[in-house]
Design a protein around this motif. Structure first.
Motif, PDB file in Angstrom:
ATOM      1  N   PHE A 181       0.870  -1.184   0.000  1.00  0.00           N
ATOM      2  CA  PHE A 181       0.000   0.000   0.000  1.00  0.00           C
ATOM      3  C   PHE A 181       0.900   1.225   0.000  1.00  0.00           C
ATOM      4  O   PHE A 181       1.777   1.371   0.859  1.00  0.00           O
ATOM      5  CB  PHE A 181      -0.881  -0.004   1.247  1.00  0.00           C
ATOM      6  N   LYS A 184       1.030   5.414  -0.032  1.00  0.00           N
ATOM      7  CA  LYS A 184       0.337   6.699   0.135  1.00  0.00           C
ATOM      8  C   LYS A 184       1.309   7.806  -0.215  1.00  0.00           C
ATOM      9  O   LYS A 184       2.408   7.893   0.361  1.00  0.00           O
ATOM     10  CB  LYS A 184      -0.178   6.876   1.564  1.00  0.00           C
ATOM     11  N   ALA A 234      -4.680  -0.332   3.234  1.00  0.00           N
ATOM     12  CA  ALA A 234      -3.544  -0.521   4.135  1.00  0.00           C
ATOM     13  C   ALA A 234      -3.747  -1.749   5.015  1.00  0.00           C
ATOM     14  O   ALA A 234      -2.779  -2.419   5.393  1.00  0.00           O
ATOM     15  CB  ALA A 234      -3.357   0.723   4.995  1.00  0.00           C
ATOM     16  N   ALA A 292      -2.139  -4.919   3.585  1.00  0.00           N
ATOM     17  CA  ALA A 292      -0.811  -4.783   3.001  1.00  0.00           C
ATOM     18  C   ALA A 292       0.258  -5.458   3.855  1.00  0.00           C
ATOM     19  O   ALA A 292       0.244  -5.360   5.092  1.00  0.00           O
ATOM     20  CB  ALA A 292      -0.469  -3.319   2.814  1.00  0.00           C
ATOM     21  N   ILE A 309       3.571  -1.223   3.981  1.00  0.00           N
ATOM     22  CA  ILE A 309       2.917   0.079   3.914  1.00  0.00           C
ATOM     23  C   ILE A 309       4.010   1.120   3.706  1.00  0.00           C
ATOM     24  O   ILE A 309       4.953   1.215   4.502  1.00  0.00           O
ATOM     25  CB  ILE A 309       2.110   0.382   5.187  1.00  0.00           C
ATOM     26  N   LEU A 348      -1.319   3.718  11.575  1.00  0.00           N
ATOM     27  CA  LEU A 348      -0.770   2.509  10.963  1.00  0.00           C
ATOM     28  C   LEU A 348      -0.229   1.534  12.007  1.00  0.00           C
ATOM     29  O   LEU A 348      -0.215   0.311  11.776  1.00  0.00           O
ATOM     30  CB  LEU A 348       0.333   2.893   9.977  1.00  0.00           C
ATOM     31  N   LYS A 357      -0.727  -2.508  12.063  1.00  0.00           N
ATOM     32  CA  LYS A 357       0.391  -3.456  12.176  1.00  0.00           C
ATOM     33  C   LYS A 357       0.171  -4.409  13.347  1.00  0.00           C
ATOM     34  O   LYS A 357       0.435  -5.620  13.232  1.00  0.00           O
ATOM     35  CB  LYS A 357       1.696  -2.678  12.337  1.00  0.00           C
ATOM     36  N   THR A 394       3.764  -7.094   8.989  1.00  0.00           N
ATOM     37  CA  THR A 394       3.671  -5.905   8.138  1.00  0.00           C
ATOM     38  C   THR A 394       4.904  -5.044   8.344  1.00  0.00           C
ATOM     39  O   THR A 394       5.285  -4.759   9.479  1.00  0.00           O
ATOM     40  CB  THR A 394       2.414  -5.074   8.484  1.00  0.00           C
ATOM     41  N   ILE A 418       6.584  -1.276   7.717  1.00  0.00           N
ATOM     42  CA  ILE A 418       6.200   0.112   7.474  1.00  0.00           C
ATOM     43  C   ILE A 418       7.447   0.894   7.076  1.00  0.00           C
ATOM     44  O   ILE A 418       8.462   0.866   7.787  1.00  0.00           O
ATOM     45  CB  ILE A 418       5.528   0.743   8.701  1.00  0.00           C
TER      46      ILE A 418
END
Length: 461
Positions: free
Chosen positions: A20, A22, A51, A54, A57, A79, A83, A93, A95
């Motif tokens: 994902f 952004k 998100a 994902a 991210i 986020l 997670k 996940t 980030i």
């Protein structure tokens, strides 16, 4: 007993990870996000718009405006919950924070938000899969070294499939970084010095875009008209030469470029607006202020008269050209009389559109330490007056288009059923009936109506 090894699943049969992305900020970030997605696709990731599903991210951030970093930290708080929920379900996940906030904040991001696994600056995207491998192994990775030339050479070529999915228009980065050091701006510190991408790389990518169905290319850079390079014959090329070359690629019917600095608007580039039919009659040319003292304090390297002279020469070369601009109000020391000079310049130019902002001190820039910081209420009041003037000009420009016959490039479905949305030569959204053509068509239309932000039209038969 003979033990036969179990067959391993083929790469194509393995579950694909999802990413994902952004994106915040400018066209350069949009382009960078697309190229990172290309690199990640080759590494086994599929894009997702959610998100929550994902495996990776990625926030591609912008540092131009005030409180940009705080917005990122706020988003990271949200986020973190995603997670944690995924971890509870047995799904890991990663980030990652990329872009200019990553470059400016570096280690501080992981210190303040341990949920982040990777911080990667704008010039290190080409090594993203390597960094993700290290992050997946438990290392907190911060990669903010400058190596623009290496990035240009190493980014994967855009694939036809991904390009088709993005549409019939595309950004193409030709230049990064800035040497101008305007006193309000963080770009030289987050993107580095001006570096021009090589002619062969640019032309290769432009041809691939054309082969994938792109009909309009916008050449982008922090100071795109500072681009220079060595042409095929060994001579020194400027942006005008590059525009001529890209215009010669079969399938490319429209060209634009952004963002320009006034001091790099040379005669060849102005003449290109006269001589290249594919170059659209629209130019984003930031001025920032209308008073010479303020321009000097901003370190803009040009005067008010310099800017107005460029506009006059450009309009002499291409009478139908429309101008867009950037403005900052309330720069330290700006008086009411100096702000009035900005309003006067707006009236003198007549803009088709513009972006305007209150001055916000950016840490580490000279402007943040200047005396005479303008109070917030004064900045807000001046911004409101400026935007009222600019909005009126944009609406007047749109209204002046009613009755005009022009070509539009149909880009996507409209917001309502039975409609399509196209783009005029002057970058306006134009709404037509679905029967006008198909996405990717360039259609001759007559403008029938105008609103503040878009036009309506019918096919000109």
């Amino acid at each position: 007993m003979t033990v036969h090894p179990q067959p391993q699943p083929r790469a194509a049969d393995r579950p694909r990870r999802k990413v994902f992305v952004k994106t915040y900020g400018c066209q350069m970030n949009v382009y960078d996000s697309q190229r990172m997605a290309d690199a990640l696709e080759r590494d086994g990731y599929l894009p997702t718009s959610l998100a929550e599903e994902a495996d990776l991210i990625l926030l591609n951030t912008c540092h131009i405006r005030e409180k940009a970093a705080e917005k990122v930290y706020s988003e990271l708080g949200r986020l973190k919950k995603i997670k944690e929920r995924r971890a509870g379900a047995g799904r890991a996940t990663l980030i990652a924070v990329a872009g200019c906030v990553a470059q400016a904040e570096g280690e501080e991001i992981i210190a303040r938000a341990p949920v982040v696994d990777l911080v990667v600056g704008p010039q290190s995207y080409h090594r993203l899969p390597e960094y993700l491998g290290r992050a997946a192994a438990g290392e907190a990775v911060v990669a903010t070294d400058f190596a623009i030339e290496e990035k240009f050479a190493s980014l994967p070529r855009p694939t036809a499939g991904r390009t088709r999915a993005r549409g019939v228009t595309a950004f193409l980065t030709v230049q990064e970084g800035c040497d101008k050091f305007c006193t309000f701006c963080v770009v030289p510190y987050t993107r580095g010095q001006e570096v021009s991408r090589g002619v062969a790389q640019i032309m290769d990518e432009a041809r691939r875009l054309a082969e994938a169905g792109v009909r309009e290319i916008t050449l982008i850079g922090q100071n795109v008209n500072a681009w220079h390079g060595q042409g095929p014959g060994g001579g020194r090329w400027r942006l005008a030469d590059l525009l001529h070359a890209v215009a010669g690629i079969a399938g490319i019917d429209r060209l634009r470029y952004t963002t320009s600095h006034p001091i790099d608007m040379d005669e060849g580039l102005i003449a290109a607006h006269r001589d290249i039919a594919a170059l659209m009659p629209y130019l984003h040319l930031p001025v920032q202020a209308g008073a010479n003292r303020v321009l000097k304090a901003m370190n803009r390297h040009h005067s008010r008269d310099d800017y107005l002279d460029i506009v006059a020469r450009l309009r002499a070369a291409r009478p139908d050209v429309a101008l867009s601009g950037d403005f900052i109000v309330g720069f330290p020391g700006e008086s009411e009389a100096e702000f009035a000079e900005t309003l006067d310049l707006v009236d003198a130019v007549g803009y088709a559109s513009a972006f305007s902002f209150k001055y916000s001190p950016r840490p580490g820039t000279p402007g943040a330490d200047l005396p005479g910081q303008v109070p917030e209420p004064v900045k807000a009041e001046r911004l409101a007056r400026l935007q009222e003037r600019l909005n009126a000009q944009q609406f007047a420009f749109n209204q002046a288009c009613v009755g005009r016959r022009t070509d539009i490039l149909i880009e996507k479905p409209g917001r309502r059923d039975g409609q399509l949305a196209g783009r005029s030569p002057w970058l306006q959204t134009v709404i037509v009936d679905a029967g006008a053509g198909r996405i990717g068509d360039i259609v001759s239309v007559r403008i029938t109506g105008a609103g503040p932000n878009s036009l309506t039209a019918v096919v000109d038969r």
